[in-house]
Design a protein around this motif. Structure first.
Motif, PDB file in Angstrom:
ATOM      1  N   PRO A 109      18.246  89.614  -3.299  1.00  0.00           N
ATOM      2  CA  PRO A 109      17.516  90.874  -3.099  1.00  0.00           C
ATOM      3  C   PRO A 109      16.317  91.046  -4.037  1.00  0.00           C
ATOM      4  N   LEU A 110      16.274  90.292  -5.131  1.00  0.00           N
ATOM      5  CA  LEU A 110      15.172  90.436  -6.083  1.00  0.00           C
ATOM      6  C   LEU A 110      14.120  89.336  -5.954  1.00  0.00           C
ATOM      7  N   ALA A 111      14.223  88.535  -4.913  1.00  0.00           N
ATOM      8  CA  ALA A 111      13.298  87.402  -4.748  1.00  0.00           C
ATOM      9  C   ALA A 111      11.837  87.840  -4.790  1.00  0.00           C
ATOM     10  N   GLY A 112      11.550  89.011  -4.273  1.00  0.00           N
ATOM     11  CA  GLY A 112      10.176  89.512  -4.258  1.00  0.00           C
ATOM     12  C   GLY A 112       9.633  89.837  -5.630  1.00  0.00           C
ATOM     13  N   GLU A 113      10.509  89.926  -6.636  1.00  0.00           N
ATOM     14  CA  GLU A 113      10.084  90.227  -8.009  1.00  0.00           C
ATOM     15  C   GLU A 113       9.910  88.973  -8.861  1.00  0.00           C
ATOM     16  N   SER A 114      10.048  87.817  -8.225  1.00  0.00           N
ATOM     17  CA  SER A 114       9.873  86.566  -8.959  1.00  0.00           C
ATOM     18  C   SER A 114       8.440  86.438  -9.466  1.00  0.00           C
ATOM     19  N   VAL A 115       8.322  85.942 -10.687  1.00  0.00           N
ATOM     20  CA  VAL A 115       7.008  85.703 -11.302  1.00  0.00           C
ATOM     21  C   VAL A 115       7.029  84.279 -11.860  1.00  0.00           C
ATOM     22  N   PRO A 116       6.270  83.371 -11.242  1.00  0.00           N
ATOM     23  CA  PRO A 116       6.296  81.993 -11.729  1.00  0.00           C
ATOM     24  C   PRO A 116       5.649  81.860 -13.106  1.00  0.00           C
ATOM     25  N   GLY A 117       6.094  80.877 -13.841  1.00  0.00           N
ATOM     26  CA  GLY A 117       5.530  80.624 -15.159  1.00  0.00           C
ATOM     27  C   GLY A 117       5.955  79.251 -15.639  1.00  0.00           C
ATOM     28  N   PRO A 118       5.400  78.795 -16.757  1.00  0.00           N
ATOM     29  CA  PRO A 118       5.701  77.444 -17.235  1.00  0.00           C
ATOM     30  C   PRO A 118       7.121  77.303 -17.772  1.00  0.00           C
ATOM     31  N   ARG A 119       7.652  76.107 -17.594  1.00  0.00           N
ATOM     32  CA  ARG A 119       8.945  75.745 -18.168  1.00  0.00           C
ATOM     33  C   ARG A 119       8.685  74.753 -19.296  1.00  0.00           C
ATOM     34  N   LEU A 120       9.349  74.947 -20.402  1.00  0.00           N
ATOM     35  CA  LEU A 120       9.186  74.019 -21.510  1.00  0.00           C
ATOM     36  C   LEU A 120       9.996  72.748 -21.245  1.00  0.00           C
ATOM     37  N   THR A 121       9.296  71.625 -21.211  1.00  0.00           N
ATOM     38  CA  THR A 121       9.941  70.321 -21.164  1.00  0.00           C
ATOM     39  C   THR A 121       9.393  69.527 -22.336  1.00  0.00           C
ATOM     40  N   ILE A 122      10.245  69.239 -23.282  1.00  0.00           N
ATOM     41  CA  ILE A 122       9.812  68.567 -24.504  1.00  0.00           C
ATOM     42  C   ILE A 122       9.513  67.107 -24.207  1.00  0.00           C
ATOM     43  N   GLU A 123       8.342  66.664 -24.629  1.00  0.00           N
ATOM     44  CA  GLU A 123       7.906  65.295 -24.349  1.00  0.00           C
ATOM     45  C   GLU A 123       8.788  64.281 -25.065  1.00  0.00           C
ATOM     46  N   ASP A 124       8.787  63.048 -24.514  1.00  0.00           N
ATOM     47  CA  ASP A 124       9.699  62.015 -25.006  1.00  0.00           C
ATOM     48  C   ASP A 124       9.542  61.730 -26.493  1.00  0.00           C
ATOM     49  N   ALA A 125       8.305  61.677 -26.987  1.00  0.00           N
ATOM     50  CA  ALA A 125       8.091  61.355 -28.400  1.00  0.00           C
ATOM     51  C   ALA A 125       8.703  62.425 -29.300  1.00  0.00           C
ATOM     52  N   THR A 126       8.495  63.689 -28.939  1.00  0.00           N
ATOM     53  CA  THR A 126       9.073  64.785 -29.724  1.00  0.00           C
ATOM     54  C   THR A 126      10.582  64.835 -29.547  1.00  0.00           C
ATOM     55  N   ARG A 127      11.055  64.585 -28.334  1.00  0.00           N
ATOM     56  CA  ARG A 127      12.496  64.570 -28.070  1.00  0.00           C
ATOM     57  C   ARG A 127      13.175  63.482 -28.902  1.00  0.00           C
ATOM     58  N   SER A 128      12.511  62.340 -29.025  1.00  0.00           N
ATOM     59  CA  SER A 128      13.063  61.261 -29.832  1.00  0.00           C
ATOM     60  C   SER A 128      13.160  61.667 -31.303  1.00  0.00           C
ATOM     61  N   GLN A 129      12.156  62.407 -31.766  1.00  0.00           N
ATOM     62  CA  GLN A 129      12.153  62.862 -33.158  1.00  0.00           C
ATOM     63  C   GLN A 129      13.239  63.910 -33.408  1.00  0.00           C
ATOM     64  N   LEU A 130      13.391  64.840 -32.473  1.00  0.00           N
ATOM     65  CA  LEU A 130      14.343  65.943 -32.636  1.00  0.00           C
ATOM     66  C   LEU A 130      15.770  65.549 -32.274  1.00  0.00           C
ATOM     67  N   GLY A 131      15.904  64.618 -31.345  1.00  0.00           N
ATOM     68  CA  GLY A 131      17.200  64.282 -30.778  1.00  0.00           C
ATOM     69  C   GLY A 131      17.445  65.110 -29.522  1.00  0.00           C
ATOM     70  N   ASP A 132      18.189  64.543 -28.590  1.00  0.00           N
ATOM     71  CA  ASP A 132      18.438  65.221 -27.308  1.00  0.00           C
ATOM     72  C   ASP A 132      19.115  66.572 -27.486  1.00  0.00           C
ATOM     73  N   ARG A 133      20.026  66.632 -28.426  1.00  0.00           N
ATOM     74  CA  ARG A 133      20.810  67.858 -28.619  1.00  0.00           C
ATOM     75  C   ARG A 133      19.921  69.030 -29.035  1.00  0.00           C
ATOM     76  N   LEU A 134      19.107  68.852 -30.076  1.00  0.00           N
ATOM     77  CA  LEU A 134      18.242  69.932 -30.534  1.00  0.00           C
ATOM     78  C   LEU A 134      17.144  70.212 -29.517  1.00  0.00           C
ATOM     79  N   ALA A 135      16.604  69.168 -28.887  1.00  0.00           N
ATOM     80  CA  ALA A 135      15.576  69.380 -27.866  1.00  0.00           C
ATOM     81  C   ALA A 135      16.108  70.249 -26.736  1.00  0.00           C
ATOM     82  N   ALA A 136      17.319  69.977 -26.301  1.00  0.00           N
ATOM     83  CA  ALA A 136      17.924  70.797 -25.241  1.00  0.00           C
ATOM     84  C   ALA A 136      18.108  72.240 -25.702  1.00  0.00           C
ATOM     85  N   ALA A 137      18.499  72.419 -26.961  1.00  0.00           N
ATOM     86  CA  ALA A 137      18.680  73.771 -27.496  1.00  0.00           C
ATOM     87  C   ALA A 137      17.367  74.533 -27.520  1.00  0.00           C
TER      88      ALA A 137
END
Length: 198
Positions: A109-137
């Protein structure tokens, strides 16, 4: 320890804002107890202090709260090292946006109120530095700050897949929720403190 919200807001002991806060001692004490439970006297089996501090630094920076960002960055450095604090600071530049936004289910019922926006996806180099666990957090924290309407079982499953236990996921969610409260209270008190000084 000095009350953390007072520190972040710059509340002077004995001033009118301090007196105002002392009218609600249970509220003040409970907020400090929540901070202590998340950052001081903790069980690190499901979420380490370094992980908690890094997420807090990230969330505070997403809210553009300089005092809180500095506080949690210092905690990140103490618990996880300078490199971690610097990695979080760099990530914030790519993660900052405005919100809230997000999409509701297309058949709901709220589909009409959707507002698109960017999703954070951490790049591989940064993910490697942080680790998968912290990157996911951090990706999940970004979702909770900017796209809370997209919180879902699938979002929680991504945390589990990255190594977060159920207790860890609960702690992470409590942490982001607490910060939303803490930062708003500190911001409001800062305004009162400024007016009081004028």
């Amino acid at each position: 320890m000095t009350d953390i919200i007072d520190r972040l807001a710059g509340v002077a002991p004995g001033g009118s804002v301090d007196a105002l806060r002392r009218h609600r001692p249970a509220t003040r004490d409970n907020a400090q107890a929540s901070y202590d439970a998340l950052f001081t006297t903790i069980d690190e089996r499901h979420a380490t202090l370094a992980e908690r501090a890094a997420v807090a630094q990230f969330v505070a920076a997403l809210h553009d709260d300089e005092a809180a960002t500095a506080h949690y960055a210092a905690l990140t450095r103490e618990s996880g090292g300078d490199a971690l604090a610097e990695a979080i600071a760099e990530l914030v530049g790519a993660a900052r946006t405005t919100g809230p936004y997000g999409e509701y289910p297309a058949d709901g019922p709220l589909a009409g109120e959707s507002v698109p926006g960017p999703r954070l996806t951490i790049e591989d180099a940064t993910r490697s530095q942080l680790g998968d666990r912290l990157a996911a957090a951090l990706e999940h924290a970004h979702l909770l700050v900017f796209r809370p309407r997209e919180s879902s079982v699938a979002a929680l499953a991504r945390l589990a897949d990255a190594g977060w236990s159920t207790d860890g996921i609960v702690t992470l969610s409590q942490l982001v929720s607490f910060l939303a409260f803490q930062l708003r209270v500190a911001a409001g008190l800062r305004l009162l403190t400024t007016e009081d000084a004028a």
